[in-house]
Design a protein around this motif. Structure first.
Motif, PDB file in Angstrom:
ATOM      1  N   THR A   1      -4.124   0.464   1.123  1.00  0.00           N
ATOM      2  CA  THR A   1      -3.853   1.612   0.269  1.00  0.00           C
ATOM      3  C   THR A   1      -4.568   2.862   0.771  1.00  0.00           C
TER       4      THR A   1
ATOM      5  N   ASN B   1     -10.153   5.639  -4.308  1.00  0.00           N
ATOM      6  CA  ASN B   1      -9.828   4.217  -4.360  1.00  0.00           C
ATOM      7  C   ASN B   1     -11.035   3.357  -3.995  1.00  0.00           C
TER       8      ASN B   1
ATOM      9  N   GLY C   1       0.810  -1.210   0.000  1.00  0.00           N
ATOM     10  CA  GLY C   1       0.000   0.000   0.000  1.00  0.00           C
ATOM     11  C   GLY C   1       0.839   1.253   0.000  1.00  0.00           C
TER      12      GLY C   1
ATOM     13  N   VAL D   1      -5.153   3.179  -9.109  1.00  0.00           N
ATOM     14  CA  VAL D   1      -5.118   2.600  -7.760  1.00  0.00           C
ATOM     15  C   VAL D   1      -6.316   1.676  -7.533  1.00  0.00           C
TER      16      VAL D   1
ATOM     17  N   LEU E   1       2.443   1.665  -3.538  1.00  0.00           N
ATOM     18  CA  LEU E   1       1.447   2.019  -4.550  1.00  0.00           C
ATOM     19  C   LEU E   1       1.024   3.478  -4.413  1.00  0.00           C
ATOM     20  N   VAL E   2       0.780   3.948  -3.202  1.00  0.00           N
ATOM     21  CA  VAL E   2       0.380   5.342  -3.000  1.00  0.00           C
ATOM     22  C   VAL E   2       1.505   6.293  -3.400  1.00  0.00           C
TER      23      VAL E   2
ATOM     24  N   GLY F   1       4.239  -2.285  -5.744  1.00  0.00           N
ATOM     25  CA  GLY F   1       3.137  -2.190  -4.792  1.00  0.00           C
ATOM     26  C   GLY F   1       2.026  -3.160  -5.124  1.00  0.00           C
TER      27      GLY F   1
ATOM     28  N   THR G   1      -5.853  -2.353  -7.003  1.00  0.00           N
ATOM     29  CA  THR G   1      -6.148  -2.997  -5.713  1.00  0.00           C
ATOM     30  C   THR G   1      -7.337  -3.946  -5.799  1.00  0.00           C
TER      31      THR G   1
END
Length: 365
Positions: free
Chosen positions: A231, A247, A22, A48, A25-26, A186, A52
């Motif tokens: 995330t 998200n 998480g 995102v 990815l962020v 991620g 996810t």
């Protein structure tokens, strides 16, 4: 003892992978938003959210092809309920979430429409291949609309990016590759972590005698939603609150339009939907989607008490789910919850709305 040790280790490693996944990815997505000069909300609603939701897609297709349609539908519906009540709730408890006007005006209404469409296409007990194609085409149209709308508001997006981020220095191919690498790393960690966590938790559940149906409706749904949870919470902690909210909304749309759509497309005869899902779980998913509108609208902020209320509601939903699946009488318990929860929600909603109107009036003055 040994039969508990390995699954417990999988659960631990899964949680660690989700946290680091998480974070990566962020970081990559927010950097990409700054580099491409597009709104962080669009990044949250697309890259995102779709990334996810990959575990839900893998689990749904695998379960349906294996003849376990209940796990597939339970995964999709349960994940959407978990996303709003648990993930948004926990994120708001970490820090109040500012809600973009675009979410209130377009994206949340689209999520409500998609939720109602789920009930419509499955009303006869089956989501056919043609209906799956229609759902997936709707996702393509929605994604295209997001891109076109973002380009129309390019100047506004530039201003948001300048105010929100410090653009990366030395922009070039290495910077782009680094950001893409962070996003890919991620997503890999999120996928691996989710898989380990679900497998470990499912094994533990079987050891302790929990039914396969309960595993599909609870552990699988929650486990595949943990990438969204990791995330969104990480995004909130890093101050990327548009990504956190986008998200959740984007993932719910993706779960319905892509996960259910593609699963119906690749499964001969479509996806069977149980009467229980039609009568209870899907209507609950619709109600949860509708609840987002007044919560998002009141001051365009999801406050901490609203986040706490969402988390409490998820606890009540899960408790009700466990009780009903075990065949226990629930009429009196359910009526008690309704008579308590509904008035409290209405009263708190009115109070929040009045406070929001008061703040707006003060601002106008």
């Amino acid at each position: 003892m040994s039969e508990h040790l390995l699954p417990s280790f999988y659960v631990l490693i899964g949680f660690v992978s989700l946290v680091f996944g998480g974070e990566l990815l962020v970081r990559g997505a927010s950097g990409l938003a700054a580099l491409l000069r597009i709104s962080p909300l669009v990044i949250g609603l697309t890259i995102v959210a779709f990334g996810t939701s990959a575990p839900e897609l893998a689990v749904a297709i695998r379960a349906t092809l294996a003849g376990e349609a209940d796990i597939s539908i339970g995964n999709i519906v349960g994940s959407n309920i978990f996303n709003v009540l648990a993930i948004l709730g926990c994120s708001a408890l970490v820090a109040p979430l500012v809600v973009s006007r675009q979410l209130i005006v377009s994206d949340v209404p689209l999520m409500i429409i998609a939720s109602v469409a789920t009930l419509a296409v499955s009303f006869n007990g089956n989501v056919s291949t043609a209906e799956g194609l229609l759902l997936f085409l709707s996702l393509l149209i929605y994604t295209g609309w997001l891109i076109v709308n973002s380009r129309r508001q390019n100047r506004h997006a530039d201003r948001i990016a300048d105010e929100t981020y410090e653009p990366p220095t030395g922009v070039g191919s290495l910077v782009v590759l680094k950001l893409i690498g962070l996003i890919i790393a991620g997503l890999i960690l999120l996928s691996v972590g989710s898989s380990l966590l679900v497998d470990g938790a499912s094994t533990l559940a079987r050891v302790f005698g929990v039914s396969e149906l309960m595993i599909g409706l609870t552990i699988v749904a929650v486990g595949t939603s943990l990438p969204e949870a990791a995330t969104s919470v990480m995004a909130t902690l890093r101050g990327e609150r548009d990504i956190a909210v986008g998200n959740v909304v984007g993932s719910n749309l993706f779960n319905i339009l892509s996960v259910l759509g593609l699963t119906a497309l690749v499964t001969p005869g479509g996806v069977a939907v149980s009467a229980t899902a039609l009568q209870f779980d899907i209507p609950i998913m619709i109600v949860v989607a509708v609840v987002c509108l007044p919560i998002f609208y009141t001051g365009s902020i999801i406050s901490r008490w609203e986040g706490g209320l969402l988390v409490v509601y998820y606890g009540l939903y899960t408790t009700f789910l466990i009780i009903t699946r075990n065949g226990a009488p629930v009429d009196s318990w359910f009526q008690t919850v309704i008579w308590i929860a509904v008035p409290i929600t209405v009263i708190l909603g009115i109070v929040s709305l009045l406070k929001s109107m008061g703040r707006k009036s003060a601002t106008d003055l």
